[in-house]
Design a protein around this motif. Structure first.
Motif, short mmCIF file in Angstrom:
data_model
loop_
_atom_site.label_atom_id
_atom_site.label_comp_id
_atom_site.label_asym_id
_atom_site.label_seq_id
_atom_site.Cartn_x
_atom_site.Cartn_y
_atom_site.Cartn_z
N ALA A 195 40.87 36.82 51.19
CA ALA A 195 41.95 37.44 50.41
C ALA A 195 43.26 36.68 50.61
O ALA A 195 44.01 36.42 49.66
CB ALA A 195 42.10 38.90 50.81
N LEU A 205 46.74 41.51 46.01
CA LEU A 205 45.30 41.73 45.92
C LEU A 205 44.88 42.88 46.82
O LEU A 205 45.36 43.01 47.95
CB LEU A 205 44.55 40.46 46.34
N VAL A 245 41.07 44.53 48.04
CA VAL A 245 39.61 44.46 48.02
C VAL A 245 39.08 45.84 48.38
O VAL A 245 39.46 46.41 49.41
CB VAL A 245 39.08 43.42 49.02
N LEU A 277 37.44 43.19 43.46
CA LEU A 277 38.77 42.64 43.72
C LEU A 277 39.71 43.17 42.65
O LEU A 277 39.45 43.00 41.46
CB LEU A 277 38.75 41.11 43.68
N PHE A 298 43.40 42.61 41.34
CA PHE A 298 44.47 41.62 41.48
C PHE A 298 45.57 41.89 40.47
O PHE A 298 45.32 42.00 39.27
CB PHE A 298 43.91 40.21 41.29
N ALA A 345 35.37 36.48 44.28
CA ALA A 345 34.53 37.68 44.29
C ALA A 345 33.12 37.34 44.76
O ALA A 345 32.49 38.11 45.50
CB ALA A 345 34.50 38.31 42.91
N THR A 394 33.26 36.77 48.50
CA THR A 394 33.41 38.08 49.16
C THR A 394 32.09 38.82 49.19
O THR A 394 31.74 39.47 50.20
CB THR A 394 34.47 38.91 48.43
#
Length: 626
Positions: A270, A281, A283, A345, A347, A365, A368
Motif C-alpha cells: 500500500a 488508499l 485496503v 483496494l 483508492f 490488487a 495484495t
C-alpha cells in the motif's frame, strides 16, 4: 560435561573458552578426559562449520543485495560504490577499488575507491601490463600478492609504486571485469599489511566483479535506450507519454515485486502504491474490515470510508469485469484469487488517473491477493496441524506412541527429547484473546514446539529442560504483547508422548496456584512454590523438595559431623528462643548463635523469614521421617 560445549556453541563463545571444561575436569581429576577431549574436538568442528556457514550466508546476502541493486538500477555509480564497499566489508580488507579500461587512451583508470586516503593513489592510471592491475587488465586473469612492493612478478613503475606507497598498500588481489570475452576493468581488494588471499576470496571477488560488469553493461544499455526514447519523444509527444507510462508502471511493478521478495506485507505494498500514484488508499478484507491504509504526504485526497461506499456492489462489479471500476470519486479494484473474494483496494486519487495508472492499481490488487492468500493459507494450515497434535496429546490417551512420534517428527519435534509444557492464562475468568493464540503459535514455531488454545488458556510444548525459566519467559512476553497480566505455569522436563497430558495438568495446577497466591503476571513451576509445589506435582518429589529447602545444611552436617539440623529443630521447637533451644541442646547460648550464623551462611540471610520458615520446617520433618 559435554553439555557445557553445547552451551558454548549456543552463545557463540570464543575459541579459548572451549578449553575451560577440559582444564576444569583435569584439575578435578575426572576419569573421562578422553571423552571430554573428543567432545571438545567435535564442538570445535561444529563451531568452525557454523562460522563457515555464517560467512557463506553473509557472502550470499551481499550477492543477493547486489542483484537487487541491479534489478532497480538507476544510478550506476551508486551500485558500483555499493559493490566496492561490500568487497571491503566481506573480505575484511583496508581498501577496495575498481578500475576501468580507457579505450581512447589505451590504459586503465580509477573509477571507484573505498577506504582510500591518498589523492595520488585515487588518480592513478595503469599502462597495459604495468603493475598488478595492468597485468590483470591485459591478461584477463586474477592475480594476488601478499607483498606487492617486493613481488618481482609484476612490472613496477615509479608512478604506480609511489601511489601504492602513499596509500600504504602491501597485499593486493585483483580480478577482471568481463563482458563476454572482453575485459573492461579490474576489481581490487587490498590490505596495508601482508596477508595471503584464499581461493574462496578470489571466487567471491570474481562474483562481485561479474555483478559490477553487469551493472556497467546495464547502465550502458539503459543510457542507449534513454537516448533512443528521447529522440523518439522529440518526434512524437504521444509516444513520449506512452513510454513514460510504461516506465512508471514497470517501476511500480519492480517496487511491489521487491516488497514481496523481501518478505513485506500488505502495508508495504500500500505504501509503495501511493508512492507511485498520488492519493489515499484503504485496503479492506472480504468482510469489509480495514487491513491497511496509506496516504501520499501532501496529497489533498482524503482516506476513503469503506462504510460510506457501496463497496459490495463496486467490488462485485470489479470482480466480474476483471478490472478496476470508478464509483463516487473512487477507483475500486477487487482483490481476488480464483473464485475466492479476499477484499478490495479503495483508492481516492489526488489527480486524474491515466489508463496506465489504473493498471498499476490492478497489479497492486493482484499482488495484495497473493500476499493475503499466502499468509492465510500458511498460517491456517500450520496452526491447525500443530495445534491438533498438541490437543490430541493433551486430550486423548496415547495408544500408538510410534505413530505419534512419526507425526511429531514431520513437524520438526522430537517427543523423546526433553520438553517442558506451559499453561498460560489470566485471572479474569474470560480467557485469553485470539491474539494470544496467534502469538503462541509464532513463539512455539520459532522454537520447534507446539501451541494450542484450550478453554481460554494457551498451552505450549517446547523443547528444553527448564520449566520455571520457560514459564517466566512466556508470562513476560504475553504480558507485553497483550498489555495485561498473564500468568504461566510450567512442568517438566518430561520425555515421551505419554507424558504430555500429565505435564499439562501439572502446569495448569501450577497456574491456578500462582493466581490463587496473588502472583498474577508471573511464571513458575511446581518446584518454585515450596510445599505448595510438593502438593501439586504429580511426581511428589519429596527428596527434591527437601534438597531445595535444606540441602546445604544437610550436606554440611554429613560432611563435618555437626549438629546444624538438630539445632534448627530445637530452635523451631523453642519458637525462636535462643536460651530455651540452648537448654534443650545442653550447650551454651553462644554455641546456638554461632550455629545459626552458619545456617545463614548456607541458606541465606532470609532463612528465618516467614516466607521460608514453613518450607524449612516441613523439609526438616520430612528429612527426619526419611
Amino acid at each position: 560435561m559435554a553439555g557445557e560445549f553445547l552451551e558454548l556453541l549456543a552463545r557463540e563463545a570464543a575459541l579459548v573458552e572451549f578449553e575451560r571444561p577440559v582444564v576444569a575436569a583435569r584439575t578435578a581429576g575426572a576419569p573421562d578426559l578422553d571423552d571430554l577431549e573428543r567432545a571438545k574436538v567435535l564442538a570445535l568442528r561444529v563451531r568452525a562449520l557454523l562460522e563457515r556457514r555464517r560467512r557463506r550466508e553473509e557472502e550470499l546476502s551481499a550477492l543477493y543485495d547486489t542483484a537487487g541493486d541491479l534489478a532497480g538500477l538507476r544510478d550506476v555509480d551508486a551500485v558500483l560504490r555499493a559493490i566496492v564497499h561490500r568487497v571491503r566489508t566481506l573480505l575484511g580488507v583496508d581498501v577496495s577499488y575498481l578500475t576501468l579500461n580507457d579505450a581512447e587512451r589505451g590504459d586503465t583508470y580509477m573509477r571507484i575507491t573505498d577506504g582510500s586516503v591518498a589523492a595520488s593513489f585515487q588518480q592513478l592510471r595503469l599502462p597495459p601490463g604495468a603493475g598488478l592491475g595492468g597485468l590483470v587488465a591485459l591478461t584477463g586473469t586474477p592475480y594476488a600478492t601478499a607483498n606487492y612492493p617486493t613481488d618481482p612478478r609484476f612490472q613496477h613503475t615509479t608512478e604506480i609504486d609511489e601511489g601504492v606507497a602513499d596509500e600504504g598498500l602491501v597485499a593486493i588481489l585483483g580480478v577482471p571485469l568481463r563482458l563476454g570475452s572482453a575485459v573492461i576493468g579490474v576489481l581490487f581488494a587490498a590490505n596495508r599489511a601482508e596477508r595471503p588471499f584464499a581461493r574462496e576470496e578470489v571466487a567471491l571477488l570474481s562474483s562481485l566483479a561479474a555483478h559490477a560488469a553487469v551493472a556497467l553493461d546495464t547502465a550502458r544499455l539503459l543510457s542507449e535506450t534513454q537516448t533512443a526514447l528521447a529522440e523518439l519523444s522529440a518526434a512524437n509527444a504521444v509516444i513520449q507519454a506512452h513510454s513514460e507510462s510504461v516506465e512508471r508502471a514497470a517501476d511500480a511493478h519492480d517496487r511491489m515485486t521487491a516488497v514481496v521478495l523481501r518478505g513485506g506485507g500488505v502495508d508495504d505494498v500500500a505504501a509503495d502504491l501511493v508512492g507511485v500514484l498520488d492519493g489515499a488508499l484503504v485496503v479492506i478484507d472480504a468482510q469489509g474490515r480495514t487491513v491497511a491504509t496509506a496516504h501520499t504526504p501532501g496529497s489533498a485526497a482524503d482516506l476513503p470510508d469503506p462504510a460510506g461506499v457501496e463497496a459490495g456492489e463496486a467490488v462485485a462489479a470489479s470482480r466480474s469485469e476483471g478490472r478496476s471500476v470508478r464509483r463516487d470519486g473512487l477507483v475500486i479494484a477487487a482483490v481476488v484469487a480464483g473464485a475466492d473474494n479476499l477484499g478490495a483496494l479503495l483508492f481516492r486519487p489526488g489527480r486524474t488517473l491515466t489508463g496506465a495508472d489504473q493498471r498499476i492499481l490492478e497489479r497492486a490488487a493482484q499482488i495484495t491477493a497473493l500476499l493475503l492468500l499466502f499468509r492465510r493459507t500458511v498460517a491456517d494450515a500450520e496452526a491447525q496441524v500443530r495445534g491438533d497434535l498438541l490437543d490430541d496429546l493433551i486430550s486423548r490417551p496415547v495408544r500408538e506412541p510410534d505413530a505419534v512420534r512419526s507425526r511429531a517428527a514431520r513437524l520438526g519435534l522430537d517427543v523423546d527429547a526433553p520438553y517442558v509444557v506451559v499453561a498460560a492464562g489470566d485471572d479474569s475468568g474470560e480467557g485469553l484473546r485470539q491474539r494470544a493464540a496467534s502469538w503462541a503459535r509464532t513463539f512455539a514455531a520459532n522454537r520447534r514446539g507446539l501451541a494450542v488454545m484450550l478453554q481460554g488458556r494457551v498451552a505450549l510444548l517446547l523443547p528444553g529442560e527448564d520449566p520455571a525459566g520457560t514459564a517466566k519467559l512466556v508470562a513476560g512476553e504475553l504480558t507485553r504483547t497483550l498489555g495485561q497480566a498473564v500468568t504461566a505455569g510450567g512442568a517438566g522436563p518430561a520425555r515421551g508422548a505419554e507424558g504430555v497430558a500429565g505435564a499439562y495438568r501439572e502446569a495448569g495446577q501450577c497456574l491456578d496456584a500462582l493466581i490463587a497466591l496473588g502472583r498474577a503476571g508471573s511464571g513458575a513451576c511446581a518446584g518454585d512454590l515450596g510445599f505448595v509445589g510438593l502438593l501439586l506435582g504429580d511426581g511428589r518429589d519429596v527428596a527434591g523438595f527437601v534438597r531445595r529447602a535444606a540441602g546445604p545444611v544437610i550436606d554440611y552436617d554429613e560432611r563435618r559431623g555437626t549438629a546444624l539440623i538438630r539445632t534448627l529443630e530445637a530452635y523451631f521447637e523453642a519458637s525462636g528462643g535462643l536460651a530455651k533451644a540452648a537448654e534443650s541442646l545442653h550447650v551454651h547460648v553462644n554455641t546456638v548463635t554461632q550455629r545459626l550464623d552458619r545456617v545463614a551462611q548456607l541458606l541465606g540471610d532470609d532463612w528465618d523469614q516467614p516466607s521460608r520458615v514453613l518450607d524449612l520446617q516441613l523439609a526438616l520433618r520430612l528429612h527426619r521421617l526419611r
